[in-house]
Design an enzyme around this catalytic site. Sequence first.
Site, PDB file in Angstrom:
ATOM      1  N   GLU A   1       0.766  -1.166  -0.088  1.00 51.62           N
ATOM      2  CA  GLU A   1       0.108   0.105  -0.052  1.00 51.62           C
ATOM      3  C   GLU A   1       0.967   1.363   0.024  1.00 51.62           C
ATOM      4  O   GLU A   1       0.519   2.343  -0.531  1.00 51.62           O
ATOM      5  CB  GLU A   1      -0.718   0.086   1.115  1.00 51.62           C
ATOM      6  CG  GLU A   1      -2.080   1.076   1.197  1.00 51.62           C
ATOM      7  CD  GLU A   1      -3.079   0.589   2.233  1.00 51.62           C
ATOM      8  OE1 GLU A   1      -4.313   0.108   1.944  1.00 51.62           O
ATOM      9  OE2 GLU A   1      -2.928   0.980   3.542  1.00 51.62           O
TER      10      GLU A   1
ATOM     11  N   GLU B   1       2.083   1.672  -3.656  1.00 48.02           N
ATOM     12  CA  GLU B   1       1.163   2.151  -4.324  1.00 48.02           C
ATOM     13  C   GLU B   1       0.768   3.470  -4.266  1.00 48.02           C
ATOM     14  O   GLU B   1       0.671   4.512  -5.135  1.00 48.02           O
ATOM     15  CB  GLU B   1      -0.150   1.188  -4.122  1.00 48.02           C
ATOM     16  CG  GLU B   1      -1.400   1.609  -5.077  1.00 48.02           C
ATOM     17  CD  GLU B   1      -2.721   1.134  -4.466  1.00 48.02           C
ATOM     18  OE1 GLU B   1      -3.645   1.232  -5.385  1.00 48.02           O
ATOM     19  OE2 GLU B   1      -2.553   0.332  -3.397  1.00 48.02           O
TER      20      GLU B   1
ATOM     21  N   CYS C   1      -8.452  -1.983   3.925  1.00 46.14           N
ATOM     22  CA  CYS C   1      -8.434  -3.005   4.948  1.00 46.14           C
ATOM     23  C   CYS C   1      -9.847  -3.204   5.313  1.00 46.14           C
ATOM     24  O   CYS C   1      -9.930  -4.642   5.966  1.00 46.14           O
ATOM     25  CB  CYS C   1      -7.425  -2.704   5.903  1.00 46.14           C
ATOM     26  SG  CYS C   1      -5.845  -2.154   5.463  1.00 46.14           S
TER      27      CYS C   1
ATOM     28  N   SER D   1      -7.595   1.928  -2.506  1.00 46.89           N
ATOM     29  CA  SER D   1      -6.062   1.136  -2.755  1.00 46.89           C
ATOM     30  C   SER D   1      -6.734  -0.217  -3.289  1.00 46.89           C
ATOM     31  O   SER D   1      -7.465  -0.836  -3.128  1.00 46.89           O
ATOM     32  CB  SER D   1      -5.193   0.820  -1.530  1.00 46.89           C
ATOM     33  OG  SER D   1      -4.383   0.052  -1.478  1.00 46.89           O
TER      34      SER D   1
ATOM     35  N   LYS E   1     -15.780  -9.696   7.374  1.00 45.98           N
ATOM     36  CA  LYS E   1     -14.810 -10.480   6.864  1.00 45.98           C
ATOM     37  C   LYS E   1     -15.538 -11.586   6.315  1.00 45.98           C
ATOM     38  O   LYS E   1     -15.022 -12.381   5.483  1.00 45.98           O
ATOM     39  CB  LYS E   1     -13.915 -10.788   7.876  1.00 45.98           C
ATOM     40  CG  LYS E   1     -13.025  -9.523   8.166  1.00 45.98           C
ATOM     41  CD  LYS E   1     -11.956  -9.095   7.502  1.00 45.98           C
ATOM     42  CE  LYS E   1     -11.170  -7.960   8.033  1.00 45.98           C
ATOM     43  NZ  LYS E   1     -10.421  -7.461   7.089  1.00 45.98           N
TER      44      LYS E   1
ATOM     45  N   GLU F   1     -16.646 -11.100   3.028  1.00 50.86           N
ATOM     46  CA  GLU F   1     -15.334 -10.793   2.277  1.00 50.86           C
ATOM     47  C   GLU F   1     -14.796 -11.923   1.480  1.00 50.86           C
ATOM     48  O   GLU F   1     -14.538 -11.847   0.496  1.00 50.86           O
ATOM     49  CB  GLU F   1     -14.302 -10.030   3.217  1.00 50.86           C
ATOM     50  CG  GLU F   1     -13.203  -9.550   2.195  1.00 50.86           C
ATOM     51  CD  GLU F   1     -11.989  -9.192   2.930  1.00 50.86           C
ATOM     52  OE1 GLU F   1     -11.273  -8.503   2.640  1.00 50.86           O
ATOM     53  OE2 GLU F   1     -11.929  -9.448   4.129  1.00 50.86           O
TER      54      GLU F   1
ATOM     55  N   GLU G   1     -13.851 -11.772  -6.299  1.00 51.77           N
ATOM     56  CA  GLU G   1     -12.462 -11.010  -6.275  1.00 51.77           C
ATOM     57  C   GLU G   1     -11.329 -11.536  -5.343  1.00 51.77           C
ATOM     58  O   GLU G   1     -10.118 -11.366  -5.887  1.00 51.77           O
ATOM     59  CB  GLU G   1     -12.510  -9.641  -6.270  1.00 51.77           C
ATOM     60  CG  GLU G   1     -13.566  -9.033  -6.857  1.00 51.77           C
ATOM     61  CD  GLU G   1     -14.928  -8.871  -6.101  1.00 51.77           C
ATOM     62  OE1 GLU G   1     -15.773  -7.950  -6.464  1.00 51.77           O
ATOM     63  OE2 GLU G   1     -15.301  -9.763  -5.422  1.00 51.77           O
TER      64      GLU G   1
ATOM     65  N   CYS H   1     -11.141  -1.638  14.486  1.00 49.74           N
ATOM     66  CA  CYS H   1     -11.515  -3.182  14.544  1.00 49.74           C
ATOM     67  C   CYS H   1     -11.597  -3.608  16.056  1.00 49.74           C
ATOM     68  O   CYS H   1     -12.169  -4.682  16.278  1.00 49.74           O
ATOM     69  CB  CYS H   1     -10.262  -3.987  13.938  1.00 49.74           C
ATOM     70  SG  CYS H   1     -10.124  -3.408  12.183  1.00 49.74           S
TER      71      CYS H   1
END
Length: 604
Positions: free
Chosen positions: A283, A286, A308, A328, A367, A370, A375, A524
């Site tokens: 990251e 990037e 994230c 990102s 999550k 996710e 993807e 989190c």
Amino acid sequence: MAEKEKSIHLTINGKPVVAKEGQTILQAAQDSNIYIPSLCYLEGVHQFGGCRMCMVEVEGARTLVAACMVQAKEGMVVKTNSAKARHARKLNCELILSDHPQDCLSCRRSGNCELQHLAQYLGITEARFKGEMSQGIVDVTPSIKRDTNKCILCRRCVSVCNEVQKVGVLNAQNRGFKTVIGPAGGKSLNDVDCTNCGQCVAACPVNALSGTGSIPQVWEAINDPNKRVIVQVAPAVRVGIGEEFGLPTGTPVTGKLATALKELMFDDVFDTNYAADLTIMEEGSEFLSRAKAVLQGGKATLPMITSCSPGWIKFLEHRYPQCIANLSTCKSPHMMMGAIIKSYYAQKLGIDPKDMYVVSVMPCTAKKFEITRPEMQNGGLPNVDAVITTRELAHMIREAGLDFANLPESSFDAPLGISSGAADIFGVTGGVMEAALRTVYELVTGRELPFKGLHVTPIEGNEQIKKAELKLENCLPHYSYLEGFVVKVAVTSGFAGADILMKEIASGKAEYHFVEVMGCPGGCIVGGGQPRATVRAAWNERAKGIYHEDDNKKLRKSHENPAIQKLYSEFLLEPLGHKSHDLLHTHYTPRGRYNELLPQEDKE
């Protein structure tokens, strides 16, 4: 000079009590350690008065009053345990129970259910009222299970979804006995723009809202002799799970956690922190790549926004699909870890990735969704096979009969268990940005970040939106194009703050270059899969635990992690390289308000 706060003097159960002006009777009692039961009240979030469990007797009042709704007054005399108040509470609780399933023995919330505790406190030993039961529905999504049969209509979830997170998919539908809490039109949470953040789950006092369970699948994998079952643990889990076993809020239990996972017979016990360090390498690179393109007149999208938090990703896909290019392209740390396990680590062991089963222990219900995204696959295999929350892991530890609080400490397994302090702070708002700045600044200048203890204090703390600026001076020759560049960053957590920042970004008025967004307010550490606690108390203590972990690490910058350096030298070769791009980066999907996928060209 600030005006002195006015004090209110009242008497509760014969005890003199001093309250702050504007406090309710319930708040004044709580501050004086006087217990008044409540069910629908949620500190700082929801004040409704619908459950009537906090009824008290006030001298001079014609009827009992709800302590959560009535402000304390000068000279007020309150009785919280009069015969009249206790009778009313018990009757109201019995009426709630009359329309509630009596399956406590098999309910996952048994022993941790506020309604169950209240019934015990009130001495209810039988169901006196029997009659028609409301007809509920069971709605199961990859992240959240909604069972309206168990809903007590407290509306705590409604306030969290609408007032705290500003998502607004949960509301009261219909009226009277037919009232149901859920999306409009009887839709599933899967068919609306729910972010799967799980803050509604954390707020629910019963088991009407829960994380979709994955424990049976994980046990099945552990007991499959043909599977190598690998577990990884997010940074926030180590300052949360101890609460499930009676340890003080925020106690770091990293060593005990590693031991518990080994006792559960996982084949490899790794730390998602390793992948957090990896995320910073990708990251950070990037961001520098985008900044270089913009400064040299090329095409790149700034500000770049962290990726994230899967709840945040889904929020942006629904509400600001035109800004997907700002995200990102990095996968979240645990997905990166899964990809590395099923490539680099599988190659080291000589194992077919198909025979690996990767389990992520996460503080987050989003999550779970996710890992179902198409993807998040490589070679036709999902990067991660199962997600269990902190609460689910605690349940597994109890099932295995482990005495968690007294377990010895051990370490995570090498090589994917080595991490820096920068990885630990991924669990708290501002942590991803701070970790990135520690590495980016040093890579560009050759010097440590010029903040005491490496802490970027302007972006630490629990304010809704935090900002900082960092000037890049005396840059190394390779980064001469950044000389004098002032990096402007912004940080927020929770979708209310995200919406404010995204309105600026979408309008083109934002001056930021790098933005961190976490889906849950505070980060989190107070995710939807963490042990249930009041947000304010939990955030303060868990944040202290996270920073304690960081401050006590020998390695405190991601690029100094020798295991990450070895990964690049042996396998990935370089950040943003071909192999990194294939394994560690992804794309995101424009979505409509009803979760329908939008063609890329129609995202505007």
